[in-house]
Design a protein around this motif. Sequence first.
Motif, mmCIF file in Angstrom:
data_model
loop_
_atom_site.group_PDB
_atom_site.id
_atom_site.type_symbol
_atom_site.label_atom_id
_atom_site.label_comp_id
_atom_site.label_asym_id
_atom_site.label_seq_id
_atom_site.Cartn_x
_atom_site.Cartn_y
_atom_site.Cartn_z
ATOM 1 N N ARG A 210 0.790 -1.223 0.000
ATOM 2 C CA ARG A 210 0.000 0.000 0.000
ATOM 3 C C ARG A 210 0.821 1.271 0.000
ATOM 4 O O ARG A 210 0.272 2.358 0.101
ATOM 5 C CB ARG A 210 -0.895 0.014 1.237
ATOM 6 C CG ARG A 210 -1.951 -1.046 1.181
ATOM 7 C CD ARG A 210 -2.791 -1.004 2.410
ATOM 8 N NE ARG A 210 -3.746 -2.102 2.394
ATOM 9 C CZ ARG A 210 -4.569 -2.354 3.388
ATOM 10 N NH1 ARG A 210 -4.544 -1.588 4.461
ATOM 11 N NH2 ARG A 210 -5.412 -3.352 3.319
ATOM 12 N N ASN A 211 2.133 1.164 -0.056
ATOM 13 C CA ASN A 211 2.926 2.376 -0.024
ATOM 14 C C ASN A 211 3.851 2.445 -1.222
ATOM 15 O O ASN A 211 4.462 1.451 -1.609
ATOM 16 C CB ASN A 211 3.738 2.437 1.272
ATOM 17 C CG ASN A 211 2.837 2.603 2.467
ATOM 18 O OD1 ASN A 211 2.175 3.611 2.608
ATOM 19 N ND2 ASN A 211 2.786 1.578 3.311
ATOM 20 N N TYR B 190 5.416 5.064 12.746
ATOM 21 C CA TYR B 190 4.642 4.672 13.930
ATOM 22 C C TYR B 190 5.498 3.860 14.921
ATOM 23 O O TYR B 190 5.009 2.994 15.625
ATOM 24 C CB TYR B 190 3.383 3.881 13.541
ATOM 25 C CG TYR B 190 3.641 2.780 12.540
ATOM 26 C CD1 TYR B 190 3.989 1.509 12.952
ATOM 27 C CD2 TYR B 190 3.556 3.028 11.177
ATOM 28 C CE1 TYR B 190 4.247 0.519 12.049
ATOM 29 C CE2 TYR B 190 3.821 2.036 10.251
ATOM 30 C CZ TYR B 190 4.159 0.787 10.699
ATOM 31 O OH TYR B 190 4.428 -0.203 9.794
ATOM 32 N N PRO C 212 6.935 4.795 17.753
ATOM 33 C CA PRO C 212 6.547 4.915 19.167
ATOM 34 C C PRO C 212 5.387 3.992 19.536
ATOM 35 O O PRO C 212 5.349 3.467 20.644
ATOM 36 C CB PRO C 212 6.134 6.382 19.294
ATOM 37 C CG PRO C 212 6.877 7.079 18.236
ATOM 38 C CD PRO C 212 6.951 6.113 17.098
ATOM 39 N N LEU C 213 4.468 3.779 18.600
ATOM 40 C CA LEU C 213 3.370 2.843 18.878
ATOM 41 C C LEU C 213 3.930 1.455 19.134
ATOM 42 O O LEU C 213 3.627 0.819 20.149
ATOM 43 C CB LEU C 213 2.396 2.788 17.692
ATOM 44 C CG LEU C 213 1.368 1.658 17.772
ATOM 45 C CD1 LEU C 213 0.206 2.050 18.665
ATOM 46 C CD2 LEU C 213 0.858 1.249 16.408
ATOM 47 N N PHE D 165 1.226 7.117 16.758
ATOM 48 C CA PHE D 165 0.626 5.892 17.295
ATOM 49 C C PHE D 165 -0.357 5.277 16.310
ATOM 50 O O PHE D 165 -1.024 4.294 16.618
ATOM 51 C CB PHE D 165 -0.055 6.170 18.644
ATOM 52 C CG PHE D 165 0.931 6.206 19.781
ATOM 53 C CD1 PHE D 165 1.923 7.165 19.827
ATOM 54 C CD2 PHE D 165 0.869 5.252 20.794
ATOM 55 C CE1 PHE D 165 2.846 7.186 20.856
ATOM 56 C CE2 PHE D 165 1.788 5.265 21.834
ATOM 57 C CZ PHE D 165 2.776 6.232 21.864
ATOM 58 N N LEU D 166 -0.448 5.870 15.138
ATOM 59 C CA LEU D 166 -1.341 5.338 14.110
ATOM 60 C C LEU D 166 -0.509 4.731 12.990
ATOM 61 O O LEU D 166 0.590 5.192 12.709
ATOM 62 C CB LEU D 166 -2.189 6.464 13.521
ATOM 63 C CG LEU D 166 -3.179 7.130 14.459
ATOM 64 C CD1 LEU D 166 -3.777 8.346 13.779
ATOM 65 C CD2 LEU D 166 -4.266 6.155 14.854
ATOM 66 N N ILE D 167 -1.064 3.711 12.335
ATOM 67 C CA ILE D 167 -0.385 3.139 11.179
ATOM 68 C C ILE D 167 -1.137 3.614 9.953
ATOM 69 O O ILE D 167 -2.238 3.151 9.664
ATOM 70 C CB ILE D 167 -0.356 1.609 11.259
ATOM 71 C CG1 ILE D 167 0.314 1.185 12.576
ATOM 72 C CG2 ILE D 167 0.383 1.030 10.075
ATOM 73 C CD1 ILE D 167 0.416 -0.288 12.767
ATOM 74 N N TYR E 296 -1.191 3.364 6.739
ATOM 75 C CA TYR E 296 -1.643 2.638 5.560
ATOM 76 C C TYR E 296 -2.665 1.546 5.875
ATOM 77 O O TYR E 296 -2.963 0.714 5.032
ATOM 78 C CB TYR E 296 -0.442 2.040 4.807
ATOM 79 C CG TYR E 296 0.442 1.174 5.659
ATOM 80 C CD1 TYR E 296 0.106 -0.149 5.905
ATOM 81 C CD2 TYR E 296 1.587 1.683 6.251
ATOM 82 C CE1 TYR E 296 0.894 -0.940 6.701
ATOM 83 C CE2 TYR E 296 2.384 0.899 7.051
ATOM 84 C CZ TYR E 296 2.038 -0.406 7.272
ATOM 85 O OH TYR E 296 2.816 -1.190 8.076
ATOM 86 N N LEU E 297 -3.180 1.538 7.100
ATOM 87 C CA LEU E 297 -4.220 0.571 7.432
ATOM 88 C C LEU E 297 -5.567 1.273 7.459
ATOM 89 O O LEU E 297 -5.647 2.472 7.716
ATOM 90 C CB LEU E 297 -3.956 -0.049 8.804
ATOM 91 C CG LEU E 297 -2.684 -0.855 8.985
ATOM 92 C CD1 LEU E 297 -2.646 -1.459 10.386
ATOM 93 C CD2 LEU E 297 -2.592 -1.961 7.948
ATOM 94 N N TYR F 188 -6.476 -1.544 11.691
ATOM 95 C CA TYR F 188 -5.661 -1.002 12.783
ATOM 96 C C TYR F 188 -6.139 -1.537 14.129
ATOM 97 O O TYR F 188 -5.347 -2.013 14.945
ATOM 98 C CB TYR F 188 -5.732 0.518 12.730
ATOM 99 C CG TYR F 188 -5.054 1.238 13.869
ATOM 100 C CD1 TYR F 188 -3.680 1.135 14.070
ATOM 101 C CD2 TYR F 188 -5.794 2.044 14.736
ATOM 102 C CE1 TYR F 188 -3.069 1.813 15.102
ATOM 103 C CE2 TYR F 188 -5.189 2.726 15.769
ATOM 104 C CZ TYR F 188 -3.828 2.610 15.960
ATOM 105 O OH TYR F 188 -3.223 3.272 16.987
#
Lengths: 490, 231
Positions: free
Chosen positions: A269-270, A330, A332-333, B83-85, B87-88, B93
């Motif tokens: 997707r990227n 992402y 840190p997540l 804290f978000l991805i 491409y989902l 997510y």
Amino acid sequence: MLKHFISLQWKSFFRAASLKSNLAIKILTIFMALYLITIFIGAGISIYFIIEKAEIGNPFDIINKYVVYYIVGDLFFRYMLQKMPVTNIKPLLYLPFKKNQVVHFSLGKTILSFFNWTHAFFFIPFSIILITKDYSVLGVISWHLAMIAIIYSNNFINILANNKDNIFYTTIVLFAILGLCQYFQVFDITLYTTIVFDSFYSIPWSALIMISIAISLYYATFHFFKRNMYLDAGLKTKQDIAKSEDLSWLNRFGNLGTFLKNDIKLIKRNKRSKMSVIMSIAFIFYGFLFFSKSISVYEGPVWKIFAGIFISGGFLFSFGQFVPSWDSSYYPLLMSQNIKYKEYLDSKWYLIVIATLVSTIIASFYLYFGIDAYLAIIVGGIYNIGVNSYLVLLGGAFIKTPIDLTSSKKAFGDKQSFNLKTMILTLPKLVLPLIIYALGHYLINPTAGYLFVAFSGIIGFAFKNYMFKKIEQVYKKEKYKTIAAYKQAN
Amino acid sequence: MITAKNITKSYGKTTVLNIENLEIPKGQSFGLVGNNGAGKTTFFSLLLDLIEPTTGQVHNNGVQVDTSEDWKPFTAAFIDETFLIGYLTAEEYFYFIGELRGQNKADVNALLSNFTDFFHGEILGQSKYLRDLSKGNQKKAGIVASFIGNPEVIILDEPFANLDPTTQIRLKEIIKDLAANQNVTVLVSSHDLIHVTEVCERIVVLNKGEIVKDIETSTETLKELEVFFAG
């Protein structure tokens, strides 16, 4: 007005994050640029004599024959690498500038782009050589101007065609097929294009046609831009239509499956990650240079292993190199979730291993060059899986370059991705297998060389758990630095 | 539940956070207020071991966060868009976070069904990736994701910023519900004094990295805070 634009441009260049980074990188960048320029100048000066010596025909005719591929190649690299001029327009929209000025400036900026003026380093020396070889001065100047006009036409075509992937890929595939047709003498497109390029020389005023085409393209781009200069039109960032995918068959792999599912989506997707897959396919064909014996430097036996490493390891180098940077946006997540580094790394490792296996299988067409060639690829594949797969994961921990997933530009030559530690890690990846092979080859026989390399791969494979533990420690140690580095781009 | 002892964070010579002693008991709803640069996000990042303390330690349920990772299973957070991805899709997510926290799809769906109002039809079932959602909707997704897997500690940095008024009111209800549960410790930071005084039992004011006020919320709290910040 222009003064403001130029001062903004000046600041944006000299305050860019990449330039502010350390001195070593700056020097390296300058060296890279000098290197490219030297290559272009060198080619410009010597190509005439090289062709003459090879006795394949009149040098100027040969150049005119193949220059069409040069132009398509230029378009290809532009599409991949050249940045669009729109990026800094947004903040200017509501300021008291006339729209025309903003557009003229943005397009004018692309005229000065590296992608345009590097060609001058080839065409100027080449044209001078032509004149010294008693070609008509007027004809050569006309030809030269036509070439420059074509390069600039490419510049504007690239802007017009930006983000139109289907057009881009169709063109590339078309020319790849044409190239193959020519190679196998089915159909030769250059028979027709040569006439055009010849005429720029033989009919001097014909260059004017090319120049006027370039100018019209400029105005076409100008109007296209101006018409679309709205936040919801030309300046809009492209949104993809999301498709949920059910990859639950991967659930059977437990936590590893969770990451694999995510990594597959990451790649699909990227833009940037798709680019790395395309690169790895290109790597498969890289071997032609070695096995077809078209380049004499690559004929030493040791280079077969070098080719084998590259052919089977395209994905390893283009994707694996940048773990964990792929997850930089992402990170840190991930770091605050209940994640074991081992599972995270395992998933990336499996992807690399699977891709290496697939590349090795696809590369079976190298059997055409004999069993020896394909053996080199298989052995290279084993070494990639057994040794290099760890080394790229280890190197990734030191790279710390955040990756902007949505942009395919800068996919190659990410300046920041060079640093001393990654350079040192390149040695065992590429040089060590060559040495191992050379030991076997020269001390015993070629077969022993293959066995040595394959065997070192197998030993590496056996140490997987130990290696992963070591890599984990590095990742843990570098954790805070990595988070901070990724934060900078965000 | 959470104790911070002698914790400082310095960059070069500037100290951005200096907390001698702070204890947050289990089940408390804890509010952190302060101006820009007061150290709120720094404090939360230290709790999550995203930055390294210069001195001192943070303990979460007895686990020292920078030496052990055992606090992760019962701690959840939403700090910012990292804290978000991107491409989902939102669902993907949530399921991803769910799987990391040992929840299957059905568990996650059951939890999400409680937030239909909060999502206001703009999060689930959209053919958009998270990166293409508006800032407010991204925030909604991130906040709800931090509720997945029954965490005992939930850390939300500026949860009210960027939300529309309706959603702000709903979020206050959600946080109050969470706080009513004696097992969940909620930590919230905000610039909005009214919101914090409404949802938090205790409010700590940070100024230039130091605790300047530590109050049990009462009817006078809002006034007291306004006087302080009017300065």
